[in-house]
Enzyme design. Sequence first.
Site, short mmCIF file in Angstrom:
data_model
loop_
_atom_site.label_atom_id
_atom_site.label_comp_id
_atom_site.label_asym_id
_atom_site.label_seq_id
_atom_site.Cartn_x
_atom_site.Cartn_y
_atom_site.Cartn_z
N CYS A 101 10.25 -28.90 -16.39
CA CYS A 101 11.67 -28.82 -16.73
C CYS A 101 12.53 -29.24 -15.55
CB CYS A 101 12.02 -27.39 -17.15
SG CYS A 101 13.73 -27.19 -17.70
N CYS A 198 10.21 -19.94 -21.61
CA CYS A 198 11.49 -19.76 -22.32
C CYS A 198 11.44 -20.19 -23.77
CB CYS A 198 12.59 -20.51 -21.57
SG CYS A 198 12.46 -22.31 -21.59
#
Length: 381
Positions: A101, A198
């Site tokens: 990410c 997440c």
Amino acid sequence: MRVVAAMSGGVDSAVAAARMLDAGHDVVGVHLALSQSAATLRESARGCCTIEDAGDARRVADRLGIPFYVWDMAARFQRDVVADFTREYAAGRTPNPCLRCNEKIKFAALLDKALALGFDAVATGHYARVVEPPDGRRELHRAVDAAKDQSYVLGVLDKEQLARAFFPLGDTTKAQVREEAAARGFSVARKPDSHDICFIADGDTRGWLGRQLGAAPGDIVDAEGAVVGSHEGAFAYTVGQRRGLRLSRPAPDGRPRYVVDVRPQTNTVVVGTEDLLGVDAITADRARWCGPAPQGVIRVGAQVRAHGEEFPATAWAEAERLEVRLDERIRAVAPGQAVVLYDGTRVVGSATIAQSRLERPGRQERPGRQEGESHQEGEPR
């Protein structure tokens, strides 16, 4: 300087944005919409991608008096992080989605868009430090708060990205950040940290992978090839794993067994005793350097887990390939994990582990169990 402050809706990114504003920068808050079906309430998700999180970020921006926008990067996140995560596990590797990410979203997609819109840099709530030596280079260093240090997941940044990155919390402890947030009147001052992955709302990585990849029953075998159990998909296992094996045949000597290899080609999981986990040599690819690429053989500290220990080692690079020789044996190093190299507190660079092995069987092994990670900590809040 015009700065985009990435605001997750947590306390860390809130204080980071405030500090950039205090430093005299022209700050705009941006919340990244990364989920194509974001949960409405935080109670239904363990990560940082809920609609409620976006509202928390907006309220902080309003209190700071800065513009605030939500940028939709869900498709890019799905392609570069979620799909990559799924492919890696399907191939028998153990990825860290937070590194991906940072590499592909926060300091590629976000930074690229910010620069295209006329901004100069991006600031985040990561716990790491940027140090500027007299020669003008920018170096990435560990945070002052060792317990919160996130330099490992930032080891994918190259020197161009680092030149346009700010980490305002690197000289601060988490307790100090919460105190500052409370003093500033931020409603997120006591907001819990996000954990796990997440985009896996319930924290059940194995179940999530099963839904993505489907059941694929196969054998669990011991080091001699004897079948000692079964599984519903080799993708659900990682080197060093001990829990959840559900073996039908115990070891003859009664010792616990661990995953020592995952073989997606035959859909087989291999288990063995703890001593089979020891390695002292790592070959890694996709090397990325936070400054100039090292020349020749160098002495470094090597870290193979986000919150793991740093081990003394020797390393050398060949193009995007990295070889690491550890001074002592360590356990449970899984393909797909990142090895991040340090020179003192400075991050030299990182690479993705392709293979680990034991080259010097007589070398002393580091005591204590180091079970492989099946979950990584979520985004900084």
